[in-house]
Design an enzyme around this catalytic site. Structure first.
Site, PDB file in Angstrom:
ATOM      1  N   LYS A  45      13.385 -20.736  -1.789  1.00  0.00           N
ATOM      2  CA  LYS A  45      13.659 -19.394  -0.841  1.00  0.00           C
ATOM      3  C   LYS A  45      12.816 -18.532  -1.167  1.00  0.00           C
ATOM      4  O   LYS A  45      12.756 -17.999  -2.056  1.00  0.00           O
ATOM      5  CB  LYS A  45      15.008 -19.277  -1.004  1.00  0.00           C
ATOM      6  N   LYS A  85      19.308 -27.998   2.572  1.00  0.00           N
ATOM      7  CA  LYS A  85      19.766 -28.434   3.925  1.00  0.00           C
ATOM      8  C   LYS A  85      20.000 -29.884   4.292  1.00  0.00           C
ATOM      9  O   LYS A  85      19.340 -30.543   3.429  1.00  0.00           O
ATOM     10  CB  LYS A  85      19.111 -27.795   5.089  1.00  0.00           C
ATOM     11  N   CYS A 125      30.104   2.415 -42.972  1.00  0.00           N
ATOM     12  CA  CYS A 125      31.185   2.662 -43.987  1.00  0.00           C
ATOM     13  C   CYS A 125      30.603   2.125 -45.300  1.00  0.00           C
ATOM     14  O   CYS A 125      30.236   1.021 -45.373  1.00  0.00           O
ATOM     15  CB  CYS A 125      32.127   1.753 -43.462  1.00  0.00           C
TER      16      CYS A 125
HETATM   17  S1  IVH Z   1      15.440 -22.513   6.155  1.00  0.00           S
HETATM   18  C1  IVH Z   1      19.350 -21.594   8.844  1.00  0.00           C
HETATM   19  N1  IVH Z   1      13.557 -22.025   4.246  1.00  0.00           N
HETATM   20  O1  IVH Z   1      16.156 -17.116   4.129  1.00  0.00           O
HETATM   21  C2  IVH Z   1      18.495 -21.071   8.391  1.00  0.00           C
HETATM   22  N2  IVH Z   1      14.765 -20.177   4.841  1.00  0.00           N
HETATM   23  O2  IVH Z   1      19.297 -16.858   4.386  1.00  0.00           O
HETATM   24  C3  IVH Z   1      17.306 -21.967   7.705  1.00  0.00           C
HETATM   25  N3  IVH Z   1      14.027 -18.293   3.740  1.00  0.00           N
HETATM   26  O3  IVH Z   1      16.305 -15.879   7.293  1.00  0.00           O
HETATM   27  C4  IVH Z   1      16.322 -21.226   6.832  1.00  0.00           C
HETATM   28  N4  IVH Z   1      12.625 -19.201   2.401  1.00  0.00           N
HETATM   29  O4  IVH Z   1      14.134 -16.179   6.476  1.00  0.00           O
HETATM   30  C5  IVH Z   1      14.616 -21.449   4.938  1.00  0.00           C
HETATM   31  N5  IVH Z   1      12.118 -21.999   2.489  1.00  0.00           N
HETATM   32  C6  IVH Z   1      13.166 -21.572   3.241  1.00  0.00           C
HETATM   33  C7  IVH Z   1      13.190 -20.016   3.315  1.00  0.00           C
HETATM   34  C8  IVH Z   1      14.100 -19.344   4.221  1.00  0.00           C
HETATM   35  C9  IVH Z   1      13.074 -18.005   2.821  1.00  0.00           C
HETATM   36  C10 IVH Z   1      14.997 -17.139   4.351  1.00  0.00           C
HETATM   37  C11 IVH Z   1      14.922 -17.126   5.940  1.00  0.00           C
HETATM   38  C12 IVH Z   1      16.243 -16.929   6.465  1.00  0.00           C
HETATM   39  C13 IVH Z   1      16.790 -16.596   5.217  1.00  0.00           C
HETATM   40  C14 IVH Z   1      18.242 -17.195   5.100  1.00  0.00           C
END
Ligand code: IVH
Length: 672
Positions: free
Chosen positions: A116, A295, A432
């Site tokens: 992420k 996912k 102490c």
């Molecule tokens: S997939 C249904 N992959 O995280 C949304 N998101 O909390 C699926 N993000 O707004 C998103 N890295 O901007 C995906 N490798 C990644 C990601 C990613 C960062 C962010 C994205 C999204 C947020 C979700």
């Protein structure tokens, strides 16, 4: 907390969060860590959900993410840009999997995982293969049209690179979604430059990236190094992209950066392996990340599961544990250690940090409490990383209500009422001085029995206290005279447990010199110092009779440590104790010189090892001639990373360029 107290607190929380927000987002300064601020926001949201009538329009909880800036055109997304629900541990990942399994008919599920990225989401719209528009996430439904700005970014193809296998994507609308990030090194360079020019510094890469993309002047955007990393590919006919793994393949073919580390798994083990692997390695990535996106690879199943609230059911974000949270100091008490040091300790409203509940935190010493102005009933930020003792970082005076009390160091020992004395001038700690203080006695005995010292099973805190109270023991040597019949008279023991404890004590009559030396609990003599001394002098009698200068000549032993050791062996009481040990047949064997595969190598471990206890790992390192230390320094050869490691050691290793190895690599070194 009643309603009126809640109201008062809500107002204070809002003020503090607002203050944080203003400093962070407007002034680009930081008055506390993001994690601490999140903790406050969480508390506010909880209070507001309990008393919904107290929610006001200007509460920070009512802020709609991504409000539209005047000056940009808005653009409605073809499909909503969703958020993700967070999960924090294996159990929560498993619960998510269970929920999915209940709904999906096929049990043959593939999970797709990616890092992420910590940036801002952006949608790129290509018509007939040519870039038409770039839109920020906005509130998920509508975003800002930032086309002029994103066109300056070299990592965004102005037209999709041609590949005959994917011909259909060059007709009609193809949407690419991804994250705009600023790389850590570029961020640092930018701030360095700004510092030189006397400009205010930016808070972090994400903020800088977001702030840059929402600049009205695209010329300025062009000067800032930003990268677009793609994670999604959309077509009107959703069947044209049937899985995320396929989407990544096509995106890469079109000329986008996709994360090469993205990967698939079939079960929880595969998912957790990915998460664990990246716990450490993510620090080496060019961009910041705080988690992993998981996912369903199959897009049809993903969309069948639908959306709950703002997040799809078919995906979650695993978040690596935060190391800071806010809580309340319920009380401050003084703990007397085995060497007599009086340490103020904060009793906390229990709070979960980095996956475990923290109820107490050290305040180090009186000076520290004063300097940080920490008061009883104060709201404080608590930090816990890996295996370090939780510590109070700072108080939040903005949240005081008037009931807070200043802490006063007591004049006398809370255990034995002896007057506390101050150590040498340079040392801030009160002590102490009573060597017979009950608190010192039980901690001394417990220390002697502890894992790193004599490692006597069954002689933990509670048993030691019970035995002292029953007047059965008063120093570490006394334990060797214990007999099962005596123990059985105590409530804590039955025939078998009494026999077992006596046996385990008797099995530890001939320890190694270093363990015995460490077990004596001499001030400043930690495990490694004890080992250094044992390796140097071999025989404990030589150490007992050594002069300060001889001691200080040992590598790793400084003058303060040397003096402390000499002082210990000059004390008649301690000599009596040693005599007692000897007369009971308790004496260490002479140390041998260890030369092994790990000679001259120094190790630090962070997190939990799965195959052995930390003490065993330390022993094995030492048996091969290596050293084991608790903190990463310039002398550290390897940082070994187990499960749930703390961030601070990793950070330190990164700063010092220390070699970081995982458990498997570590075992290879041990068994080479
Ligand atoms: S997939 C249904 N992959 O995280 C949304 N998101 O909390 C699926 N993000 O707004 C998103 N890295 O901007 C995906 N490798 C990644 C990601 C990613 C960062 C962010 C994205 C999204 C947020 C979700």
């Amino acid at each position: 907390m009643n309603r009126s107290q809640a109201k008062e607190r809500i107002i204070k929380l809002r003020e503090l969060i607002n203050d944080y927000r203003y400093h962070y987002h407007v002034l680009n300064e930081s008055i506390m860590s993001e994690e601490a601020a999140d903790s406050l926001k969480h508390e506010l949201a909880q209070l507001e959900s309990k008393y919904p009538d107290l929610i006001s329009n200007d509460s920070p909880t009512q802020r709609i993410a991504g409000a539209i800036l005047p000056g940009f055109n808005t653009y409605q997304h073809s499909s909503r840009m969703l958020s993700l629900n967070d999960v924090f541990n294996k159990e929560e990942v498993q619960a998510w999997i269970n929920r999915i399994n209940k709904v999906l008919s096929s049990k043959d599920i593939t999970y797709f995982m990616d890092i992420k990225m910590d940036g801002l989401a952006c949608a790129l719209i290509y018509r007939d293969g040519v870039l038409e528009r770039g839109v920020t996430r906005g509130d998920g439904f509508t975003g800002e049209d930032v086309t002029a700005n994103i066109r300056t970014m070299e990592s965004i193809p102005l037209s999709l690179k041609y590949n005959k296998d994917y011909a259909l994507f060059y007709k009609g609308v193809t949407e690419v979604r991804g994250e705009i990030v600023m790389y850590k090194k570029d961020f640092e360079m930018l701030n360095k430059q700004r510092k030189k020019e006397g400009l205010p510094l930016f808070a972090n890469p994400r903020n800088t990236a977001a702030g840059t993309i929402r600049q009205l002047d695209s010329k300025l955007v062009a000067t800032r190094p930003l990268y677009f990393r793609a994670y999604d590919l959309l077509r009107e006919d959703t069947k044209e992209v049937d899985s995320y793994s396929y989407a990544y393949k096509v995106l890469a073919a079109f000329g986008f950066i996709t994360n090469p580390m993205a990967s698939s798994a079939k079960d929880i083990k595969g998912i957790m392996d990915f998460i664990e692997y990246w716990t450490v390695k993510r620090l080496d990535l060019e961009f910041n990340t705080d988690g992993v996106v998981i996912k369903l690879d199959d897009r049809q199943s993903f969309s069948n599961l639908g959306v709950a609230g703002k997040a799809p059911r078919g995906a979650v974000a695993f978040k690596y544990a935060a190391e800071q949270a806010t809580t309340i100091v319920k009380d401050i008490f003084v703990s007397i250690g085995r060497t007599g040091t009086a340490t103020p300790v904060a009793v906390l409203e229990p709070v979960v940090i980095a996956g475990s509940t923290v109820q107490m935190a050290t305040l180090h010493n009186e000076g520290e409490v004063k300097r940080k102005d920490i008061r009883i009933k104060d709201h404080v930020i608590v930090h816990k990383a890996g295996d370090i003792i939780p510590e109070v970082v700072e108080a939040l005076p903005q949240l005081r209500t008037g009931i807070e009390r200043e802490f006063k160091m007591p004049d006398t020992c809370p255990e034995c009422k002896t007057k506390l004395i101050k150590n040498k001038v340079a040392d801030a700690a009160w002590r102490c001085p009573n060597t017979n203080c009950p608190s010192r006695t039980w901690k001394r005995i417990q220390h002697y029995a502890s894992k790193e010292a004599l490692d006597i099973e069954g002689l933990g805190e509670k048993n030691v206290i019970a035995l002292i109270k029953a007047s059965l023991i008063n120093d570490p040597a006394d334990i060797y005279l214990l007999e099962p019949v005596q123990l059985m008279k105590l409530e804590r023991f039955a025939a078998i447990s009494a026999k077992k404890l006596v046996e385990s004590i008797q099995s530890k009559k001939n320890p190694s010199t270093s363990r015995f030396l460490y077990g004596l609990g001499i001030r400043h003599v930690g495990v490694q110092t004890a080992i250094d001394l044992a390796n140097h002098f071999k025989n404990i009698d030589v150490i007992i009779n050594a002069k300060v200068d001889d001691l200080a000549a040992v590598e790793g032993v400084g003058s303060i440590v040397a003096e402390s050791i000499a002082e210990y062996f000059a004390e008649p009481k301690n000599i009596e104790l040693l005599k007692k040990f000897r007369s009971y047949g308790v004496w260490p064997y002479e140390a041998k010189n260890i030369e092994g595969n790990l000679s001259n190598k120094s190790f630090v471990i962070t997190g939990t090892l799965t195959a052995m206890q930390r003490e065993e790992a330390a022993d094995r390192i030492r048996n091969l001639g290596g050293t084991f230390k608790s903190a990463v320094t310039e002398d550290t050869t390897y940082l070994v990373v187990g499960e749930n490691p703390g961030k601070s050691k990793l950070k330190q290793a990164e700063t010092l360029n220390t070699t970081v190895i995982d458990e498997d690599e570590f075992y290879k070194l041990l068994t080479r």
